[in-house]
Design a protein around this motif. Structure first.
Motif, PDB file in Angstrom:
ATOM      1  N   LYS A  34       0.847  -1.192   0.000  1.00 37.10           N
ATOM      2  CA  LYS A  34       0.000   0.000   0.000  1.00 37.10           C
ATOM      3  C   LYS A  34       0.880   1.237   0.000  1.00 37.10           C
ATOM      4  O   LYS A  34       1.879   1.308   0.708  1.00 37.10           O
ATOM      5  CB  LYS A  34      -0.905  -0.024   1.239  1.00 37.10           C
ATOM      6  N   ASN A 110      13.079 -11.620   7.100  1.00 34.66           N
ATOM      7  CA  ASN A 110      12.657 -10.846   8.264  1.00 34.66           C
ATOM      8  C   ASN A 110      13.614  -9.693   8.537  1.00 34.66           C
ATOM      9  O   ASN A 110      13.194  -8.577   8.883  1.00 34.66           O
ATOM     10  CB  ASN A 110      12.580 -11.746   9.501  1.00 34.66           C
ATOM     11  N   ASN A 114      12.542  -5.729   8.452  1.00 30.86           N
ATOM     12  CA  ASN A 114      12.778  -4.876   9.628  1.00 30.86           C
ATOM     13  C   ASN A 114      13.637  -3.668   9.277  1.00 30.86           C
ATOM     14  O   ASN A 114      13.393  -2.548   9.748  1.00 30.86           O
ATOM     15  CB  ASN A 114      13.458  -5.681  10.739  1.00 30.86           C
ATOM     16  N   GLU A 117      11.573  -1.106   7.489  1.00 29.99           N
ATOM     17  CA  GLU A 117      10.716  -0.380   8.425  1.00 29.99           C
ATOM     18  C   GLU A 117      11.479   0.709   9.154  1.00 29.99           C
ATOM     19  O   GLU A 117      10.952   1.794   9.427  1.00 29.99           O
ATOM     20  CB  GLU A 117      10.099  -1.344   9.436  1.00 29.99           C
ATOM     21  N   SER A 124       5.803   0.094   5.932  1.00 25.86           N
ATOM     22  CA  SER A 124       5.292  -0.634   7.095  1.00 25.86           C
ATOM     23  C   SER A 124       4.959  -2.056   6.689  1.00 25.86           C
ATOM     24  O   SER A 124       4.312  -2.270   5.654  1.00 25.86           O
ATOM     25  CB  SER A 124       4.041   0.051   7.661  1.00 25.86           C
ATOM     26  N   ARG A 125       5.381  -3.027   7.490  1.00 21.91           N
ATOM     27  CA  ARG A 125       5.063  -4.422   7.173  1.00 21.91           C
ATOM     28  C   ARG A 125       3.559  -4.644   7.168  1.00 21.91           C
ATOM     29  O   ARG A 125       3.070  -5.556   6.485  1.00 21.91           O
ATOM     30  CB  ARG A 125       5.758  -5.379   8.147  1.00 21.91           C
ATOM     31  N   ASN A 126       2.810  -3.845   7.898  1.00 22.42           N
ATOM     32  CA  ASN A 126       1.355  -3.996   7.927  1.00 22.42           C
ATOM     33  C   ASN A 126       0.709  -3.644   6.593  1.00 22.42           C
ATOM     34  O   ASN A 126      -0.441  -4.021   6.340  1.00 22.42           O
ATOM     35  CB  ASN A 126       0.760  -3.116   9.033  1.00 22.42           C
ATOM     36  N   ASN A 127       1.446  -2.913   5.739  1.00 25.42           N
ATOM     37  CA  ASN A 127       0.904  -2.527   4.439  1.00 25.42           C
ATOM     38  C   ASN A 127       1.296  -3.490   3.314  1.00 25.42           C
ATOM     39  O   ASN A 127       0.876  -3.312   2.172  1.00 25.42           O
ATOM     40  CB  ASN A 127       1.386  -1.122   4.064  1.00 25.42           C
ATOM     41  N   GLU A 129       1.166  -6.455   0.883  1.00 27.70           N
ATOM     42  CA  GLU A 129       0.117  -7.319   0.353  1.00 27.70           C
ATOM     43  C   GLU A 129       0.689  -8.551  -0.348  1.00 27.70           C
ATOM     44  O   GLU A 129       0.047  -9.597  -0.365  1.00 27.70           O
ATOM     45  CB  GLU A 129      -0.769  -6.522  -0.612  1.00 27.70           C
TER      46      GLU A 129
END
Length: 205
Positions: A34, A110, A114, A117, A124-127, A129
């Motif tokens: 994203k 990983n 990191n 980030e 962001s790893r949360n974004n 997909e």
């Protein structure tokens, strides 16, 4: 080349190979993410670790990051970006891991996520997909180069580019092209090696 030739040709390539101790491979990552990056953010980055630190299971203290241009819907859907990440690795190491391969691949993945980030604004790893990680083992499967050797010969101040393997060989009609010949790796180097071979073929015919 010495593995697929015979006789004098095999001996020629065996002797040439003695001058080079190692060849690069690559750990690469493709990420679909994203788009929450700053508006004026450059598309290409090199992120360095503190001096003396290395990426686990790699042969480098830095990663290269290239990202698609915002609005380039041929590479990502609207509101998304693609990131291509790469770093150097030694192919022989990855082919020696055997049952430890999957764990090593996950560890380096990983670590790089990191690092992004921490150092890449808006990442962001949360974004994320889509994420795909490749090693020299992957590259051998994709491009059939022995042990996934992509990236050319490691450059150093101690090894002049002028000593790299030339395009012309002693064998009529046989020319060499690519990242292990002069002038080396990267799109400009490989492109120039192709132009050099083209020029020699035209001159000799």
């Amino acid at each position: 080349m010495q593995d697929i030739t015979a006789g004098n040709m095999k001996q020629y390539f065996r002797e040439k190979a003695l001058g080079f101790e190692e060849v690069w491979g690559a750990i690469t990552m493709g990420i679909g993410i994203k788009d929450e990056f700053p508006d004026e953010m450059p598309l290409h980055h090199q992120i360095h670790l503190p001096e003396g630190e290395m990426i686990p299971h790699a042969s480098s203290g830095s990663v290269f990051v290239s990202m698609s241009k915002r609005g380039d819907t041929e590479r990502a859907k609207e509101g998304k970006r693609t990131l291509n990440i790469s770093t150097h690795a030694l192919p022989e190491y990855w082919f020696s891991l055997h049952e430890k391969y999957d764990a090593a691949k996950q560890e380096v993945e990983n670590f790089i996520v990191n690092l992004l980030e921490q150092k890449l604004p808006g990442f962001s790893r949360n974004n994320i997909e889509v994420l795909h990680t490749a090693t020299p083992v992957s590259w051998q499967n994709w491009v059939y180069r022995k042990k996934g050797r992509v990236g050319g010969i490691p450059q150093s101040m101690a090894r002049s580019l002028l000593n790299w393997i030339p395009h012309e060989t002693p064998f009529k009609g046989l020319y060499l092209v690519g990242d292990t010949t002069y002038p080396g790796q990267g799109i400009p180097g490989v492109t120039l090696s192709g132009i050099n071979v083209y020029s020699r073929v035209i001159k000799n015919h």
